[in-house]
Design a protein around this motif. Structure first.
Motif, PDB file in Angstrom:
ATOM      1  N   HIS A  65      -4.442  -5.984 -10.311  1.00  0.00           N
ATOM      2  CA  HIS A  65      -3.083  -5.025 -10.729  1.00  0.00           C
ATOM      3  C   HIS A  65      -4.704  -3.556 -10.731  1.00  0.00           C
ATOM      4  O   HIS A  65      -4.363  -2.773 -11.149  1.00  0.00           O
ATOM      5  CB  HIS A  65      -2.724  -4.767 -11.884  1.00  0.00           C
ATOM      6  CG  HIS A  65      -0.861  -3.982 -11.335  1.00  0.00           C
ATOM      7  ND1 HIS A  65       0.015  -4.795 -12.078  1.00  0.00           N
ATOM      8  CD2 HIS A  65      -0.616  -3.095 -11.295  1.00  0.00           C
ATOM      9  CE1 HIS A  65       0.864  -3.167 -12.472  1.00  0.00           C
ATOM     10  NE2 HIS A  65      -0.091  -2.208 -11.437  1.00  0.00           N
ATOM     11  N   HIS A  67      -4.022   0.752  -7.362  1.00  0.00           N
ATOM     12  CA  HIS A  67      -2.628   1.479  -7.050  1.00  0.00           C
ATOM     13  C   HIS A  67      -3.896   1.533  -6.535  1.00  0.00           C
ATOM     14  O   HIS A  67      -4.380   3.464  -7.078  1.00  0.00           O
ATOM     15  CB  HIS A  67      -2.034   1.698  -7.731  1.00  0.00           C
ATOM     16  CG  HIS A  67      -0.864   1.211  -8.136  1.00  0.00           C
ATOM     17  ND1 HIS A  67       0.319   0.422  -7.230  1.00  0.00           N
ATOM     18  CD2 HIS A  67      -0.436   1.027  -9.526  1.00  0.00           C
ATOM     19  CE1 HIS A  67       0.906  -0.111  -8.387  1.00  0.00           C
ATOM     20  NE2 HIS A  67       0.100  -0.431  -9.539  1.00  0.00           N
ATOM     21  N   ASP A 320      -3.461  -1.925 -13.807  1.00  0.00           N
ATOM     22  CA  ASP A 320      -2.828  -0.760 -12.953  1.00  0.00           C
ATOM     23  C   ASP A 320      -3.107   0.439 -13.267  1.00  0.00           C
ATOM     24  O   ASP A 320      -2.531   1.213 -13.233  1.00  0.00           O
ATOM     25  CB  ASP A 320      -1.765  -1.026 -14.381  1.00  0.00           C
ATOM     26  CG  ASP A 320      -0.522  -0.240 -13.430  1.00  0.00           C
ATOM     27  OD1 ASP A 320      -0.148   0.148 -12.210  1.00  0.00           O
ATOM     28  OD2 ASP A 320       0.470   0.046 -14.683  1.00  0.00           O
TER      29      ASP A 320
END
Ligand code: MN
Length: 469
Positions: A65, A67, A320
């Motif tokens: 996860h 970004h 994340d």
């Protein structure tokens, strides 16, 4: 791509899903070829030797996860594939799975854009998930779309139950995705926050003049996470499909996952280091740098997540990873400065510190060594189509290895880390246990937490396999 030299990792304690044992690891052509005691005196003449005495030898971390270079309005997350994968390598992660797609663009465009961003820049291997915001109404068309993802090596998607302005899907769309998942083996992941309830709470807070970061925990409470988990799990159960809940943050959300599992839903979940280590008091103090969604929670939530991680009820720890620089936090998603918490770009740093932060649970006796390794590498590989390629120290697998020094200490200040973000949510915290050597497909890519001969672009896209319907 040059061929990696032969390597022997000697004298360490190997930990993976097969248990904990003293063994040397022989690497040839970028793959593990033998894991046994006494290799160094056997047929490894001429190989480079990595001394793992006193250290754990674990499979390279897999962070499912991240970004990298994600545009959010006027600002972009601080790390791209170059700095993000370099930070990953320094912290012992040798594979990331990044979310392709910034909004409602066609999937072909999202995939092409993310391949362009990663190619020539990644230092370690990477896979991609796709973000799904709409699905064909026709079931065959929906299944054909997911089958096309599989052909492109993308075997997982994420749907958002929050962010109505740019990403949220309705239940019908999620239901169609779950039905297509059942037919194609593409894993459906959900961002589980009930968007409609959040919008109501946000409007109330802003109307009452509560516009600072301190309002964030109360507008995204645990109940909206639990409600979204229940809704998604109900749909998954009806479709007979698998479900994966990303970044689980709360005890209430966990209870909803466990209830769904007990009722027979094939549901899996991850949490993140910030939900294990940080609390909402940072937000209550008004710090915009700690804004993320779901928000940081309370001590009781942290404790419940640690227990669930040890029990294997929460299988995975991912990050994340989505930090924004101080300047971009100030500029806000509108680019001209934020006036309320809605415009603060959200997301925390994590890709470099994950292995060590989860290892702190081993030191605190909250977690076994084996669960540490499984949560950071074994389970991610198994759940995301990398089984038999990565995620264990076993002959035939990629030689993605970490020699983890349990005695090394590190202060988690931004100056000691490799993210392009200028602040770390863990500033001031000193951890014990850090990777001494990180090896990616037989290449030493980091030593002592610093990059070794970094060659951006050596990282490869990993095609993943679908679940078996
Ligand atoms: Mn995310």
């Amino acid at each position: 791509m040059d061929m990696a030299t032969d390597l022997v990792v000697r004298g360490g304690t190997v930990v993976d899903g097969s248990g904990t044992r003293r063994a040397d690891v022989l690497v040839r052509g970028g793959r593990i070829v033998a894991v046994e005691e006494g290799i160094a005196v056997g047929g490894a003449l001429g190989a480079d030797v990595v001394d793992a005495g006193g250290a754990y030898v674990v499979p390279g971390g897999i962070d499912v996860h991240t970004h990298f270079a994600l545009p959010v309005g006027a600002v972009t997350s601080a790390d791209d594939f170059e700095s993000g994968t370099l930070a990953a390598a320094c912290g012992g992660t040798t594979c990331v799975i990044d979310f392709a797609g910034a909004g409602r663009e066609p999937w072909q465009e999202a995939l092409a854009t993310w391949h362009d961003r990663a190619r020539g820049r990644a230092l370690v291997d990477y896979g991609l998930h796709l973000t799904v915001t709409e699905m064909p109404l026709d079931p065959d068309g929906a299944a054909q779309r997911f089958a096309a993802f599989v052909e492109h090596g993308v075997t997982s998607v994420k749907l958002y139950l929050a962010y109505p302005d740019r990403l949220m899907v309705d239940d019908d769309t999620l239901g169609r995705a779950l039905a297509a998942s059942r037919r194609t083996g593409v894993r459906v992941c959900v961002h589980a926050e009930d968007g409609a309830t959040v919008e109501t709470l946000v409007a109330e807070a802003v109307a009452a003049g509560r516009t600072g970061p301190d309002a964030v925990p109360s507008v995204r409470p645990p109940s909206v996470e639990a409600e979204a988990v229940r809704r998604a799990a109900g749909l998954a159960g009806a479709a007979g499909a698998w479900l994966y809940v990303v970044h689980l943050s709360s005890r209430a959300g966990l209870q909803a996952v466990l209830a769904a599992r007990a009722s027979g839903v094939d549901i899996h979940t991850e949490t993140c280091p910030h939900y294990l280590h940080l609390e909402q008091s940072h937000l209550e103090a008004g710090a915009p740098d700690f804004v993320c969604a779901p928000p940081l929670r309370q001590a009781s939530d942290r404790a419940a997540l640690w227990r669930a991680l040890d029990a294997g009820d929460v299988e995975v720890v991912s990050t994340d990873h989505c930090p924004f620089t101080t300047q971009d936090r100030r500029r806000g998603t509108g680019g001209t400065g934020w006036t309320d918490f809605r415009q603060i770009p959200g997301g925390l740093s994590g890709v470099e510190t994950r292995l060590s932060l989860v290892y702190q649970g081993v030191l605190d006796r909250r977690l076994s060594l084996e669960r540490w390794v499984d949560a950071t590498s074994g389970s991610p590989a198994r759940l995301f189509g990398l089984d038999g390629v990565k995620g264990a120290v076993r002959p035939g697998l990629d030689a993605d290895l970490v020699v983890f020094d349990p005695g090394a200490t590190r202060r988690l200040d931004a100056a000691n880390l490799h993210s392009r973000c200028d602040h770390s949510p863990y500033a001031g915290l000193e951890v014990t246990g850090w990777p001494a050597v990180t090896i990616s497909r037989g290449d030493v890519v980091a030593v002592g937490g610093e990059p070794a001969d970094p060659r951006p672009g050596r990282g490869r896209f990993v095609r993943r396999t679908p679940l078996r319907p």
